[in-house]
Scaffold this motif. Structure first.
Motif, mmCIF file in Angstrom:
data_model
loop_
_atom_site.group_PDB
_atom_site.id
_atom_site.type_symbol
_atom_site.label_atom_id
_atom_site.label_comp_id
_atom_site.label_asym_id
_atom_site.label_seq_id
_atom_site.Cartn_x
_atom_site.Cartn_y
_atom_site.Cartn_z
ATOM 1 N N GLU A 15 41.811 -23.852 -3.614
ATOM 2 C CA GLU A 15 43.713 -22.499 -4.355
ATOM 3 C C GLU A 15 43.520 -22.957 -5.283
ATOM 4 O OE1 GLU A 15 45.735 -23.498 -1.274
ATOM 5 O OE2 GLU A 15 44.305 -22.537 0.879
ATOM 6 N N ILE A 18 41.981 -20.391 -7.578
ATOM 7 C CA ILE A 18 42.120 -18.945 -6.905
ATOM 8 C C ILE A 18 44.025 -18.634 -8.094
ATOM 9 C CG2 ILE A 18 43.135 -17.406 -4.924
ATOM 10 C CD1 ILE A 18 40.837 -19.050 -3.254
ATOM 11 N N ALA A 78 41.585 -18.514 1.708
ATOM 12 C CA ALA A 78 40.269 -19.055 0.815
ATOM 13 C C ALA A 78 39.867 -20.304 1.765
ATOM 14 C CB ALA A 78 41.484 -19.207 -0.139
ATOM 15 N N LEU A 112 37.829 -15.505 1.246
ATOM 16 C CA LEU A 112 37.194 -16.082 -0.035
ATOM 17 C C LEU A 112 36.595 -17.310 0.627
ATOM 18 C CD1 LEU A 112 39.386 -15.091 -3.385
ATOM 19 C CD2 LEU A 112 36.899 -14.187 -2.277
ATOM 20 N N TYR A 121 30.837 -19.047 -4.934
ATOM 21 C CA TYR A 121 31.979 -18.597 -4.274
ATOM 22 C C TYR A 121 31.232 -17.443 -3.600
ATOM 23 C CZ TYR A 121 34.091 -20.585 -7.777
ATOM 24 O OH TYR A 121 34.512 -22.478 -8.661
#
Length: 178
Positions: A15, A18, A78, A112, A121
């Protein structure tokens, strides 16, 4: 009631990557994406450090991120996966419902996924997630295997490990919808 300290920091590195990506996108005026905090109620606080050591979630969360990319509303969650099989129990019905409603309003919803053991990913389109979800609801597998994913939605550029450049995958998703 879910305990915060049992799940609290899971996925926090992913995270954070991201979050850095979203900051970069905002600086370049490509997107404005915000992390949605999950409201918690502290039940135990360390008196020395004043840090929360135990809490419970006040309500069910929807998705981790929401915002807009070049005029297109987007929302996504996520997730991390440590094997070649992703358990659907990591996703909740209220999240599926929210993402479906989001897309009914002309937004784009996706997941994701970081396959930690592969250091890869993956962008999971909502359309494919719903197929897996429906299969599980009809008594089928309660997970999906790596080989069931769409290979073109794995991130190819692994050079910048501090970012998760998902806009390229979003573009591919949009092209499939046209």
């Amino acid at each position: 009631m879910t305990s915060w300290n049992s799940r609290g920091l899971r996925g926090s590195i992913f995270e954070e990557m991201i979050n850095r990506t979203n900051e970069k996108y905002m600086e370049k005026k490509l997107a404005l994406i915000q992390k949605i905090p999950t409201p918690i109620t502290p039940t135990k606080i360390d008196s020395n450090s004043h840090q929360i050591t135990l809490a419970y979630f006040e309500k069910q969360s929807t998705v981790d991120y929401i915002g807009v990319v070049q005029g297109i509303p987007v929302c996504f969650d996520a997730k991390e996966c440590h094997t070649n099989t992703f358990p659907l129990q990591n996703i909740h019905q209220h999240q599926i419902d929210f993402m479906k409603k989001f897309e009914e309003q002309k937004g784009i919803a996706f997941l994701l996924i970081y396959y930690t053991h592969l250091d890869k990913y993956y962008y999971l389109r909502l359309e494919l997630l719903l197929k897996f979800w429906e299969r599980a609801g009809n008594g089928g597998r309660k997970s999906f295997r790596l080989e069931e994913t769409e290979k073109e939605f794995f991130f190819k550029d692994e050079r910048q490990k501090q970012f998760v450049p998902y806009l390229e995958m979003l573009q591919k998703d949009l092209l499939l919808r046209d």
